[in-house]
Design an enzyme around this catalytic site. Structure first.
Site, PDB file in Angstrom:
ATOM      1  CG  ASP A   1      -2.056  -0.993   1.114  1.00  0.00           C
ATOM      2  OD1 ASP A   1      -2.247  -1.595   0.037  1.00  0.00           O
ATOM      3  OD2 ASP A   1      -2.752  -1.182   2.142  1.00  0.00           O
TER       4      ASP A   1
ATOM      5  CD  GLU B   1       0.509  -5.071 -10.407  1.00  0.00           C
ATOM      6  OE1 GLU B   1       0.933  -5.965 -11.134  1.00  0.00           O
ATOM      7  OE2 GLU B   1      -0.495  -5.219  -9.694  1.00  0.00           O
TER       8      GLU B   1
END
Length: 177
Positions: free
Chosen positions: A64, A88
């Protein structure tokens, strides 16, 4: 004004990624016709290299943190508008159709990410990412065409060793009768 404030707040939640604060894919899809009309006809898709290994080795909290730091780096250029596409993967829209200028800007952003030192709970992580860049002359391509073309370039960048920018030209399709 009081009645509109909650509506504006909810609209912002729908268009923003909760983790990074960036616009999300839905916002890109909704805003692209206006962005194209404003001259944003180049697009880059960015994929963090080996991101699964970050989560597997350091945990999701570090993952994160990586996504947040990447979002900050991608959002740092005032000439681009950044979006988190999911996982991502990110996208940025760039003004103009000059692939050389778009590639140069993508390279600066790629280097900014490579220069980052993401720290979390005493651990430091270096990142790389792969960029795929494309542009549409006179804004003729649809968002789907741009995304598809940029994806092809991103996969090429990964195939060539990652941590690089690759370009894919959009070939205009002419309809025949």
């Amino acid at each position: 004004d009081k009645a509109e404030a909650p509506i504006d707040s909810l609209a912002s939640l729908v268009d923003r990624d909760a983790l990074t604060g960036m616009f999300n894919r839905r916002a890109l899809e909704a805003r692209y016709p206006d962005l194209r009309a404003e001259g944003y006809t180049a697009l880059a898709v960015i994929d963090l290299d080996h991101f699964k290994k970050v989560n597997d080795r350091y945990g999701h909290a570090m993952g994160d943190r990586v996504l947040q730091e990447t979002a900050a780096a991608l959002s740092s250029d005032p000439d681009t508008i950044s979006f988190r596409m999911g996982g991502e993967e990110f996208a940025i829209v760039l003004p103009g159709t000059d692939l050389a200028a778009a590639t140069e800007l993508a390279e600066r952003l790629r280097q900014a990410i490579a220069d980052m030192r993401v720290e979390y709970q005493g651990k430091q992580l270096l990142l790389t990412c792969s960029f795929g860049v494309t542009a549409s002359e006179q804004g003729a391509a649809s968002l789907e065409q741009l995304l598809s073309s940029a994806d092809i370039a991103t996969y090429r960048a990964k195939h060539l060793g990652r941590d690089r920018v690759a370009v894919e030209h959009i070939i205009p399709v002419t309809k025949t009768e």
